[in-house]
Write a protein that holds these residues in place. Structure first.
Motif, short mmCIF file in Angstrom:
data_model
loop_
_atom_site.label_atom_id
_atom_site.label_comp_id
_atom_site.label_asym_id
_atom_site.label_seq_id
_atom_site.Cartn_x
_atom_site.Cartn_y
_atom_site.Cartn_z
N ILE A 111 0.88 -1.17 0.00
CA ILE A 111 0.00 0.00 0.00
C ILE A 111 0.91 1.22 0.00
N THR A 112 0.98 1.90 -1.12
CA THR A 112 1.92 3.02 -1.25
C THR A 112 1.39 4.24 -0.47
N PRO A 113 2.27 5.19 -0.16
CA PRO A 113 1.84 6.37 0.62
C PRO A 113 1.08 7.42 -0.19
N LEU A 114 0.80 7.16 -1.46
CA LEU A 114 0.07 8.13 -2.29
C LEU A 114 -1.37 8.28 -1.81
N THR A 115 -1.84 9.50 -1.71
CA THR A 115 -3.26 9.75 -1.42
C THR A 115 -3.95 10.06 -2.75
N PRO A 116 -5.30 10.03 -2.77
CA PRO A 116 -6.03 10.33 -4.02
C PRO A 116 -5.77 11.74 -4.53
N PHE A 117 -5.23 12.61 -3.68
CA PHE A 117 -5.03 14.00 -4.07
C PHE A 117 -3.61 14.27 -4.58
N ASP A 118 -2.74 13.27 -4.50
CA ASP A 118 -1.37 13.42 -5.00
C ASP A 118 -1.29 13.04 -6.47
N CYS A 119 -0.33 13.63 -7.17
CA CYS A 119 -0.04 13.21 -8.54
C CYS A 119 0.98 12.07 -8.53
N PHE A 120 2.04 12.22 -7.77
CA PHE A 120 3.04 11.17 -7.68
C PHE A 120 3.87 11.36 -6.41
N THR A 121 4.64 10.36 -6.09
CA THR A 121 5.57 10.46 -4.97
C THR A 121 6.94 10.01 -5.45
N ILE A 122 7.97 10.55 -4.87
CA ILE A 122 9.33 10.16 -5.20
C ILE A 122 10.11 10.02 -3.89
N PHE A 123 10.81 8.95 -3.74
CA PHE A 123 11.65 8.82 -2.55
C PHE A 123 12.98 8.18 -2.90
N SER A 124 14.01 8.66 -2.25
CA SER A 124 15.37 8.25 -2.54
C SER A 124 16.04 7.76 -1.27
N ARG A 125 16.83 6.71 -1.39
CA ARG A 125 17.55 6.23 -0.21
C ARG A 125 18.87 5.58 -0.61
N VAL A 126 19.80 5.64 0.33
CA VAL A 126 21.09 4.97 0.18
C VAL A 126 21.09 3.82 1.17
N LYS A 127 21.43 2.64 0.72
CA LYS A 127 21.35 1.49 1.62
C LYS A 127 22.40 0.45 1.25
N LYS A 128 22.58 -0.51 2.13
CA LYS A 128 23.60 -1.54 1.92
C LYS A 128 23.02 -2.82 1.34
N GLU A 129 21.68 -2.97 1.41
CA GLU A 129 21.07 -4.18 0.87
C GLU A 129 19.62 -3.93 0.50
N PHE A 130 19.09 -4.81 -0.34
CA PHE A 130 17.66 -4.79 -0.66
C PHE A 130 16.97 -5.72 0.33
N ASN A 131 15.92 -5.24 0.98
CA ASN A 131 15.27 -6.09 1.98
C ASN A 131 13.74 -6.07 1.88
N PHE A 132 13.20 -5.53 0.78
CA PHE A 132 11.75 -5.52 0.60
C PHE A 132 11.36 -6.81 -0.12
N PRO A 133 10.26 -7.48 0.27
CA PRO A 133 9.90 -8.76 -0.35
C PRO A 133 9.29 -8.61 -1.74
N LEU A 134 9.12 -9.72 -2.41
CA LEU A 134 8.41 -9.75 -3.69
C LEU A 134 7.03 -9.13 -3.47
N HIS A 135 6.67 -8.16 -4.30
CA HIS A 135 5.45 -7.41 -4.03
C HIS A 135 4.85 -6.83 -5.32
#
Length: 294
Positions: free
Chosen positions: A12-36
């Motif tokens: 469930i993304t953080p976009l609300t019905p009133f947003d056009c888009f969201t962008i987020f950037s991060r620096v990390k050492k590994e990928f840890n989000f599951p298949l989605h």
């Protein structure tokens, strides 16, 4: 796709019905989000992650330093750390699937974007030259605001859509057919028939008769519209269903082969490895570590 979704995390993304888009950037050492999967479009820029593994639908690939992929709504995807040992930069842009509605996208000036969006149901990968050209624009997009940032996104999508050598990642048959359109009733009817009867013997003549064409005419027609021959298209559908069964069931590879219309195990293994770059057994193992039951 519905069966697959039982085993994959819905984000469930953080976009609300009133947003056009969201962008987020991060620096990390590994990928840890599951298949989605999620309802929104996603453009993912990944820098400095050589050796990481990307899975989109049923396509698996080890990536290089520069990675830019467009993911369509409800298409399963994940990036895995795999053999990556460096610090990773990831920039993700997500927007509602109805931000650009169908009528808007049918305008001549938007035709390239529409075609790219249609392709994104299978995941779209961009070549290094294109990534280098747009990388800074993506990295600075978060610094813009309001109307200007929306215009920047549209401009970015247009430039990506007119890029040369973009290509789809996953097999069409692995995905929800509602996400992809061939703009041809005959072709839709033919693919619906093949998707329903893939476990049976299907001949070119069977499908040509179904759409009231001669064998030769239909053979030319499907090649022109899809870039694939009839037999390659049928094999892709069968391999897509086989991929799904390798993920969703505990059936043996032999059982899956025969249930998906392949009457020759060695032919199934050869075609699978040629298309996926790994054996059916390896494919199943690749998914086993990232499945999430919801």
């Amino acid at each position: 796709m519905q069966n697959l979704h039982k085993n994959v995390f819905k984000e469930i993304t953080p976009l609300t019905p009133f947003d056009c888009f969201t962008i987020f950037s991060r620096v990390k050492k590994e990928f840890n989000f599951p298949l989605h999967y999620h309802d929104e479009y996603e453009l993912n820029l990944i820098l400095n992650a050589k050796g990481a593994k990307r899975i989109v639908g049923d396509h698996i690939e080890v990536i290089d330093d520069l990675e830019l992929v467009l993911i369509g709504p409800n298409t399963p995807h994940v990036w895995l750390t795999h053999q990556c040992t460096t610090e990773i930069t990831e920039v993700t842009i997500q927007w509602h699937k109805d931000l650009f509605d169908e009528k808007f996208l049918t305008r001549n000036q938007l035709s390239f974007i529409k075609k790219m969006f249609d392709m994104s149901a299978r995941g779209v990968s961009f070549p290094q030259k294109t990534i280098e050209a747009v990388r800074d624009r993506i990295l600075t997009l978060s610094q813009r605001s309001g109307f200007d940032s929306v215009m920047d996104l549209i401009s970015l999508l247009h430039d990506l859509s007119t890029s040369r050598k973009i290509f789809s990642l996953s097999d069409t048959s692995f995905l929800n057919s509602k996400n992809f359109s061939y703009n041809s009733r005959r072709l839709e009817k033919a693919f619906e028939f093949m998707n329903t009867n893939y476990h049976n013997q299907i001949s070119l003549n069977d499908v040509a008769k179904l759409v009231n064409m001669t064998d030769e005419s239909f053979s030319r027609f499907i090649k022109k519209r899809t870039g694939n021959t009839f037999i390659n298209s049928l094999n892709e559908i069968r391999l897509g269903h086989a991929s799904r069964m390798l993920i969703d069931t505990t059936h043996s590879v032999t059982e899956i082969s025969y249930q998906c219309g392949f009457n020759n195990m060695s032919n199934f293994n050869r075609l699978f490895k040629k298309k996926k770059g790994c054996t059916p057994k390896e494919f199943r193992e690749n998914f086993s570590g990232v499945r999430v039951f919801v």
